[in-house]
Design a protein around this motif. Structure first.
Motif: not given
Lengths: 298, 328
Positions: B65-66, B68, B117-125, B127-128
Motif C-alpha cells: 500500500q502507500a 504519504f 481507497l486505492r491508488g492515487h486516492y489512497l496516496a492523496m488521502a 498525504f492530506a
C-alpha cells in the motif's frame, strides 16, 4: 457573528481563488487523462508562473503582456522536462504507481529548492494588471484583478473546450484518456500526447500563478497549497473531468473563504483537507457524479 | 506474477548470514561511540529513522500500500512525549507507550475509512492526513507552541535514571532499533506476514484464499503508526526540542528515500537506507544548501534505475544467479 457584508465579501474572494484552484485542477485532469498518473508536482507550476513572471517584470523591466507571453512557454518547457526526465523513463521501466507519485513529489521539492537558491526566500508580488480599484458595490470591495481572473479563466475554459473538441491533437488526447492501447493501435502517438499533456498542464498552472500573484504573494513554497487545493478541486469534480474540476475549485474556494471567516485564517487548509477526506470517503466519484450517467467504477 | 515480496527466499538454517546485518549495525554504532558527539547525533537520527522506516515498510513494502502521511503519527508521538514529559513530568518510557497507544487508536479511526481507497486516492488521502496534522501543529499554538517549537524535553530514561550523554542514548537507540527490526522479522515470517505478502501480490487472489484484506491492511497500518509514533517520541527525547518542520513533508520524502534506497519490502532495507541517507549528507558537507536537492535527485535516480534498492541488488547477486529475469 459574521454579518452579511462579511459573508458576501468572502464569497467574492472565494470565487477568485476558487477559479485558480479550478485551473490547477484541470491541469491535474489533463495529465491524468493522457497518462493515467497524478502529477503531485502540479502546484510547482503555479509557483513558477508567479516567480518567473515577477522576475521578468522587475529584474528585466519587460512590459506585462510580454512577460506573460514569455512566462507561459518557459513553464510549459519545465513541465515537458519533467515528463521526459522523470515520468517517461519510469513508465518505460514499468514502475509502480506509488513510485511515480513519489518521484513527482520529489521533483516538486527539488524545483522548490532550486527556486529558493535562485530567487531567495523573500515573498514577491507585482502590481495588478489594471491599477486602481477596488470596485465598490455597497460595502463589498471587488479588486480589478478578480475581473482579470474571471475573464482569463472563462477564456481559458473556452479555449480548452475548443481544443479538446475541435482540434486533432485535442481529440487524440481524449482518445488516450479513454483507452491508451486502443489509441496507440489506431495510430495516436501516445508518448507525444503525454508530452503535450504535461506542457499544457504546466501552462495552465503558469497562467493560474500569473493571475493570482497580484492578489497575494508568491514565494518558493506556495506550490504545495495550490497543488493540494487543485487536487481537491479535481476530486470534488470527479477526477478526470475538466468541467467538474472547475466547479469543484469554485466550491472549494468559497468554502475556504467561509472557513476563514468562521475559524480564522490559520485553519483554511485544514478545512480544505477535511473536505477532501469527506468527498473521498463519501463521494469517491465526485460530488457531481449523480448528474451524469455512467459514473466510473471505483 | 511473482516477486520477492510474495515468495520467501530465505533459506532456513543459515543462521550466521542472518546475523550479519546485526553485526554491521553494531559495528557502525561502535564506530560512532568512538567518534565525536556530532557523529553520534547523526547516527542517532539514523536509528530513529530506522524505526520509522521499518514500520512504514510494513505498510508499503510487505502489504504493497502507500502512506504519504506517516509523519502525522510521528508528530503525535513527538508532541505527546514532549507535552507529557516537559509539562506533566511523566516518565519518558511511560509517555512513549502512552503516545504509541494514542497513535494506534488514531490509526484505527483514520485507517478504517481511508484504507478502502486505492491508488492515487489512497496516496492523496494519507498525504492530506499528514498535512492536516502538520497545519494543526503550527496553528494550535496553545498546545504545540506553533513555530516556536517545544523545548525542555528530558532525555530518555527509566525510574529516575536518565541517559545524560548522547552516547548512552545512542546505545539505547541501537537496542530499540534492533528490537524493532527483530519484531518486524518475526511478524514477517508469521501467518500474518504471509497474509500481508499475499495482499501485495494480488488483492483478489488474497481474497479468494480467505484473507480478510480490510482487516490485515488496517493492522499493517496501525503497526506502521506505532513504529512512527515511537520514532517521533525518541526524536523528541534525543534532541530535546521539536518544531512542526520536523514532521513536515520533508520527513515523508526523506523516509521514502531511505526505504527505496535500502530496498522496499526487505527486512534490512530500511536500516541500510536510513544509515546511508543520514550519513551521506555529512560526508558531502560542502553541499549544505543543496542537501534537499541531493536527496531528491538520489531518490528520483533510484526510483528510475533501481526501484528495488541496494538490498534488492544484493539479493540479485547473491542468491538468485541464473534465475530468469522477471518480465517487467
Amino acid at each position: 457573528m459574521p454579518n452579511l457584508v462579511e459573508f458576501l465579501q468572502s464569497v467574492v474572494n472565494g470565487i477568485g481563488v476558487g477559479l485558480i484552484y479550478g485551473l490547477v485542477g484541470i491541469g491535474f485532469c489533463v495529465i491524468y487523462n493522457a497518462s493515467g498518473i497524478v502529477n503531485f508536482a502540479q502546484g510547482v507550476f503555479v509557483m513558477l508562473g508567479g516567480m518567473v513572471c515577477q522576475a521578468l517584470l522587475t529584474q528585466f523591466g519587460i512590459p506585462l503582456m510580454l512577460a506573460v507571453a514569455l512566462t507561459i512557454p518557459l513553464v510549459a518547457i519545465s513541465g515537458m522536462i519533467m515528463e521526459l526526465v522523470i515520468v517517461r523513463p519510469m513508465m518505460h521501466r514499468g514502475a509502480t504507481l506509488f513510485a511515480i507519485i513519489l518521484a513527482t513529489l520529489a521533483a516538486q521539492i527539488m524545483i522548490e529548492r532550486i527556486t529558493l537558491l535562485t530567487f531567495g526566500d523573500r515573498p514577491r508580488t507585482y502590481h495588478e494588471f489594471t491599477t486602481g480599484g477596488p470596485l465598490k458595490i455597497g460595502d463589498i470591495a471587488i479588486g480589478y484583478q478578480l475581473f482579470w481572473i474571471l475573464g482569463c479563466g472563462a477564456l481559458l475554459v473556452l479555449l480548452l473546450w475548443l481544443f479538446f473538441t475541435r482540434t486533432r491533437t485535442g481529440r487524440a488526447l481524449r482518445a488516450c484518456s479513454q483507452n491508451r492501447e486502443a489509441a496507440q493501435l489506431l495510430g495516436v502517438p501516445v508518448a507525444r500526447m503525454m508530452l503535450i499533456s504535461f506542457a499544457l498542464s504546466a501552462a495552465l498552472g503558469a497562467v493560474a500563478g500569473i493571475l493570482v500573484t497580484p492578489t497575494q504573494y508568491t514565494a518558493y513554497n506556495v506550490g504545495t497549497p495550490f497543488g493540494v487545493n487543485g487536487f481537491i478541486a479535481a476530486i470534488i469534480g470527479g477526477f478526470g473531468r475538466a468541467g467538474g474540476a472547475l466547479a469543484g475549485g469554485l466550491l472549494l474556494g468559497v468554502l475556504q473563504a467561509l472557513a476563514i471567516v468562521a475559524l480564522g485564517a490559520g485553519f483554511k487548509n485544514v478545512a480544505a483537507l477535511s473536505a477532501l477526506l469527506v468527498v473521498l470517503l463519501l463521494f469517491p466519484n465526485g460530488l457531481f457524479a449523480g448528474f451524469s450517467r455512467g459514473a466510473k467504477a471505483h | 506474477m511473482t516477486s520477492h515480496a510474495t515468495i520467501s527466499i530465505e533459506p532456513a538454517g543459515i543462521r550466521w548470514q542472518a546475523m550479519l546485518p546485526v553485526v554491521a549495525v553494531v559495528v557502525v554504532a561502535g564506530f560512532g561511540l568512538l567518534s565525536s558527539d556530532y557523529v553520534v547525533t547523526v547516527l542517532g537520527f539514523a536509528f530513529i529513522y530506522t524505526i520509522f522506516c521499518t514500520g512504514l515498510n510494513f505498510f508499503m513494502g510487505y502489504t504493497g500500500q502507500a502512506s504519504f502521511g506517516q509523519s502525522a503519527f510521528a508528530a503525535i508521538g513527538g508532541y505527546g512525549s514532549a507535552i507529557l514529559c516537559a509539562d506533566y513530568g511523566w516518565e519518558p518510557l511511560l509517555a512513549l507507550f502512552a503516545t504509541m497507544a494514542l497513535s494506534g487508536v488514531a490509526a484505527v479511526i483514520v485507517g478504517f475509512p481511508t484504507l478502502r481507497l486505492r491508488g492515487h486516492y489512497l496516496a492523496m488521502a494519507t498525504f492530506a492526513l499528514g498535512l492536516i496534522v502538520y497545519e494543526v501543529t503550527i496553528e494550535w499554538t496553545g498546545l504545540t507552541q506553533g513555530y516556536m517549537g517545544y523545548s525542555g524535553i528530558p532525555p530518555l530514561g527509566i525510574a529516575g535514571y536518565e541517559l545524560v550523554t548522547v552516547k548512552q542514548q545512542l546505545v539505547a537507540l541501537v537496542v530499540l532499533a534492533l528490537f524493532g527490526v527483530a519484531v518486524a522479522a518475526r511478524l514477517r515470517q508469521s501467518r500474518f506476514g504471509r497474509a500481508l505478502a499475499s495482499i501485495a501480490g494480488s488483492e483478489s487472489a488474497a481474497l479468494a484464499l480467505g484473507v480478510d484484506i480490510a482487516r490485515y491492511k488496517l493492522v499493517a497500518f496501525v503497526i506502521a503508526a506505532l513504529y512512527a509514533s515511537a520514532a517521533g517520541s525518541l526524536f523528541a527525547h534525543f534532541i530535546g526540542f521539536i518544531s512542526p518542520e520536523v514532521f513536515g513533508v520533508t520527513m515523508v520524502v526523506q523516509s521514502f528515500a531511505m526505504l527505496y534506497l535500502g530496498g522496499i519490502g526487505t527486512m534490512w532495507g530500511p536500516t541500510i537506507g536510513a544509515i546511508i541517507v543520514s550519513v551521506l549528507p555529512e560526508a558531502l558537507r560542502g553541499l549544505k544548501e543543496m542537501q534537499d536537492i541531493g536527496y531528491t535527485a538520489i531518490l528520483i535516480f533510484i526510483l528510475i534505475f533501481a526501484p528495488r534498492g541496494l538490498a534488492g541488488l544484493s539479493a540479485l547477486f547473491g542468491r538468485v544467479r541464473g534465475r530468469v529475469k522477471e518480465a517487467a
